[in-house]
Write an enzyme that holds these catalytic residues in place. Structure first.
Site, PDB file in Angstrom:
ATOM      1  N   GLU A  99       0.808  -1.211   0.000  1.00  0.00           N
ATOM      2  CA  GLU A  99       0.000   0.000   0.000  1.00  0.00           C
ATOM      3  C   GLU A  99       0.846   1.268   0.000  1.00  0.00           C
ATOM      4  O   GLU A  99       1.983   1.264   0.483  1.00  0.00           O
ATOM      5  CB  GLU A  99      -0.910   0.010   1.239  1.00  0.00           C
ATOM      6  N   CYS A 112       3.464   8.484   1.555  1.00  0.00           N
ATOM      7  CA  CYS A 112       4.002   7.459   2.455  1.00  0.00           C
ATOM      8  C   CYS A 112       4.075   6.161   1.661  1.00  0.00           C
ATOM      9  O   CYS A 112       3.053   5.647   1.222  1.00  0.00           O
ATOM     10  CB  CYS A 112       3.056   7.334   3.652  1.00  0.00           C
ATOM     11  N   CYS A 119       6.234  -7.357   6.697  1.00  0.00           N
ATOM     12  CA  CYS A 119       7.398  -6.941   7.487  1.00  0.00           C
ATOM     13  C   CYS A 119       7.791  -8.085   8.408  1.00  0.00           C
ATOM     14  O   CYS A 119       6.933  -8.812   8.902  1.00  0.00           O
ATOM     15  CB  CYS A 119       7.053  -5.700   8.310  1.00  0.00           C
ATOM     16  N   CYS A 123       6.865  -5.880  15.375  1.00  0.00           N
ATOM     17  CA  CYS A 123       6.550  -4.917  16.442  1.00  0.00           C
ATOM     18  C   CYS A 123       5.112  -5.193  16.911  1.00  0.00           C
ATOM     19  O   CYS A 123       4.209  -5.355  16.093  1.00  0.00           O
ATOM     20  CB  CYS A 123       6.691  -3.484  15.929  1.00  0.00           C
ATOM     21  N   CYS A 126       1.879  -3.037  15.640  1.00  0.00           N
ATOM     22  CA  CYS A 126       1.799  -2.643  14.228  1.00  0.00           C
ATOM     23  C   CYS A 126       1.024  -3.679  13.435  1.00  0.00           C
ATOM     24  O   CYS A 126       1.304  -4.883  13.518  1.00  0.00           O
ATOM     25  CB  CYS A 126       3.206  -2.487  13.651  1.00  0.00           C
ATOM     26  N   CYS A 346      -0.905   5.545  10.376  1.00  0.00           N
ATOM     27  CA  CYS A 346       0.336   4.832  10.713  1.00  0.00           C
ATOM     28  C   CYS A 346       0.027   3.471  11.309  1.00  0.00           C
ATOM     29  O   CYS A 346      -0.789   3.371  12.220  1.00  0.00           O
ATOM     30  CB  CYS A 346       1.135   5.577  11.775  1.00  0.00           C
TER      31      CYS A 346
HETATM   32  N1  SAH Z   1       9.432  -0.039   9.673  1.00  0.00           N
HETATM   33  C1  SAH Z   1       9.598   1.380   9.822  1.00  0.00           C
HETATM   34  C2  SAH Z   1       8.424   2.161   9.248  1.00  0.00           C
HETATM   35  C3  SAH Z   1       7.168   1.863  10.011  1.00  0.00           C
HETATM   36  S1  SAH Z   1       5.746   2.850   9.937  1.00  0.00           S
HETATM   37  C4  SAH Z   1       9.772   1.720  11.293  1.00  0.00           C
HETATM   38  O1  SAH Z   1       9.588   0.840  12.115  1.00  0.00           O
HETATM   39  O2  SAH Z   1      10.121   2.848  11.602  1.00  0.00           O
HETATM   40  C5  SAH Z   1       6.059   4.386  10.633  1.00  0.00           C
HETATM   41  C6  SAH Z   1       5.757   4.540  12.124  1.00  0.00           C
HETATM   42  O3  SAH Z   1       4.456   4.123  12.514  1.00  0.00           O
HETATM   43  C7  SAH Z   1       6.738   3.758  12.981  1.00  0.00           C
HETATM   44  O4  SAH Z   1       7.256   4.569  13.992  1.00  0.00           O
HETATM   45  C8  SAH Z   1       5.858   2.689  13.550  1.00  0.00           C
HETATM   46  O5  SAH Z   1       6.383   2.185  14.743  1.00  0.00           O
HETATM   47  C9  SAH Z   1       4.552   3.427  13.744  1.00  0.00           C
HETATM   48  N2  SAH Z   1       3.407   2.554  13.938  1.00  0.00           N
HETATM   49  C10 SAH Z   1       3.302   1.241  13.650  1.00  0.00           C
HETATM   50  N3  SAH Z   1       2.095   0.774  14.004  1.00  0.00           N
HETATM   51  C11 SAH Z   1       1.417   1.810  14.541  1.00  0.00           C
HETATM   52  C12 SAH Z   1       0.093   1.957  15.055  1.00  0.00           C
HETATM   53  N4  SAH Z   1      -0.756   0.948  15.073  1.00  0.00           N
HETATM   54  N5  SAH Z   1      -0.266   3.171  15.488  1.00  0.00           N
HETATM   55  C13 SAH Z   1       0.571   4.218  15.420  1.00  0.00           C
HETATM   56  N6  SAH Z   1       1.814   4.148  14.933  1.00  0.00           N
HETATM   57  C14 SAH Z   1       2.249   2.954  14.489  1.00  0.00           C
END
Ligand code: SAH
Length: 373
Positions: A99, A112, A119, A123, A126, A346
């Site tokens: 996406e 974005c 991935c 985490c 996420c 996000c």
């Molecule tokens: N893999 C990269 C990009 C991830 S997305 C990274 O980890 O940085 C960008 C941001 O959104 C990251 O800081 C990630 O931790 C955050 N993120 C992931 N899931 C989320 C959620 N459910 N709510 C808010 N932020 C989230």
């Protein structure tokens, strides 16, 4: 028996570096400056049809059309949210998708983009992590997202820029796909490419320390780091890569990146999880880690998704956390949540990953995360 030549796969011009394009032109017997013309057609004029590249000699165009093409990601669905954000689901292959999201603001347009299908980093908060990992996107697929968003949003060579900022904050861990992400970012910065300022291309990482050092050697873009916790015990839970690269090592790598790249500061992302990482004491602990360093904090209200155990911190709690950080001497902002009604916020990007290569941190992740110089 009649001899049928094997079908030759045409070279995708999208995503080739200027040097690779020159090499390609040379193999077709053309002068190196043709590569510049091709870049111009591809990125400055948004042209994907070789036939329309009218300042190229006719016989060169014929050879090109025979051996090359501009292969763009295919759009499966497009959605627009009430606040003007757009989300596209793009085809990776028969069963996989990724996406990208466009976020319009008064003074800029941020795209974005994804760097992987799924991935591997797992985490806990996420949505993408729940999908597991399928594969790295190619350089063409990464650059292709910027190209496609421009086209879909009505880019015209004589008009204003539509995509002014690119953030690698979609699906995937960009530094785990170093080999394809770095050339893609080079095209975003190249004045023959999308010609974006290096402050307007942001790579966000969960904290792959060796790759941050490697990045410092090869490119200068804005760096964002997903911190999410002030101590290793909690960060091990939320961002499991922390077990391999703890906070102290991560911060060293960040300061090194800023020194090497003469950058302004690292943005530390911090997702606000109710009752987990949002207390004033935790804010003070974050401030102690970052104060006096080239660091900013961006607080991200948690965006829920089906099946999650977490909840978003209340607004007042987020405000207090921000105030503690400011008092502690750390520049802090709160990210406004956009595109929620189409699950474009996000951590809500899930694409569609049916064939998982791996789900949890494990042996195979190493191969998914190899750095190729
Ligand atoms: N893999 C990269 C990009 C991830 S997305 C990274 O980890 O940085 C960008 C941001 O959104 C990251 O800081 C990630 O931790 C955050 N993120 C992931 N899931 C989320 C959620 N459910 N709510 C808010 N932020 C989230």
């Amino acid at each position: 028996m009649a001899h049928t030549p094997a079908p030759v796969e045409r070279t995708n011009l999208l995503g080739l570096s200027p040097a690779q394009l020159e090499g390609f032109c040379a193999r077709l017997g053309a002068q190196p400056f043709r590569a510049r013309q091709l870049m111009n057609w591809l990125y400055k004029r948004g042209c994907s049809d070789i036939e329309q590249m009218t300042d190229l000699a006719k016989d060169f165009r014929a050879k090109l059309a025979d051996r090359a093409e501009v292969r763009l990601p295919q759009i499966i669905t497009a959605q627009r949210s009430a606040d003007g954000c757009c989300k596209w689901l793009l085809r990776a292959d028969a069963s996989q998708a990724y996406e990208m999201v466009y976020i319009p603001e008064a003074d800029r347009g941020t795209l974005c983009i994804s760097s992987q299908v799924g991935c591997a980093l797992d985490c806990s908060f996420c949505a993408t992590a729940q999908q597991g990992f399928n594969r790295n996107l190619t350089t063409a697929e990464i650059v292709g997202q910027v190209w496609l968003a421009n086209r879909e949003l009505g880019f015209h060579p004589a008009g204003d820029r539509i995509v002014t900022n690119v953030v690698l904050m979609g699906m995937g861990e960009p530094l785990a796909n170093f080999r394809n992400v770095v050339p893609a970012m080079r095209i975003m910065l190249d004045d023959l490419g999308f010609d974006l300022s290096r402050r307007r291309v942001t790579l966000s990482t969960s904290g792959l320390v060796p790759q941050i050092y490697k990045l410092a050697e090869v490119i200068n873009v804005a760096l964002a780091v997903s911190l999410h916790a002030p101590d290793d015990a909690l960060r091990n839970e939320l961002v499991p890569i922390n077990r391999r690269h703890p906070i102290s090592e991560l911060l060293e790598a960040c300061w090194h990146y800023i020194d090497e790249q003469n950058g302004r500061s690292v943005t530390f992302e911090y997702v606000m999880l109710d009752g987990i990482n949002d207390s004033p004491a935790q804010a003070r602990a974050v401030a102690r880690l970052l104060a006096g360093h080239p660091a900013k904090v961006n607080l991200i209200p948690f965006n829920p998704f089906p099946g999650t155990i977490y909840q978003r911190s209340p607004e007042a709690v987020i405000g207090r956390f921000r105030d503690e950080l400011l008092r502690g001497g750390v520049m802090t902002t709160v990210r406004r949540t956009r595109g929620e009604d189409i699950d474009a916020a996000c951590g809500q990007l899930v694409g569609s990953v049916k064939d998982r290569v791996i789900v949890r941190l494990g042996g195979k992740m190493r191969s998914a995360m190899q750095v190729h110089p």
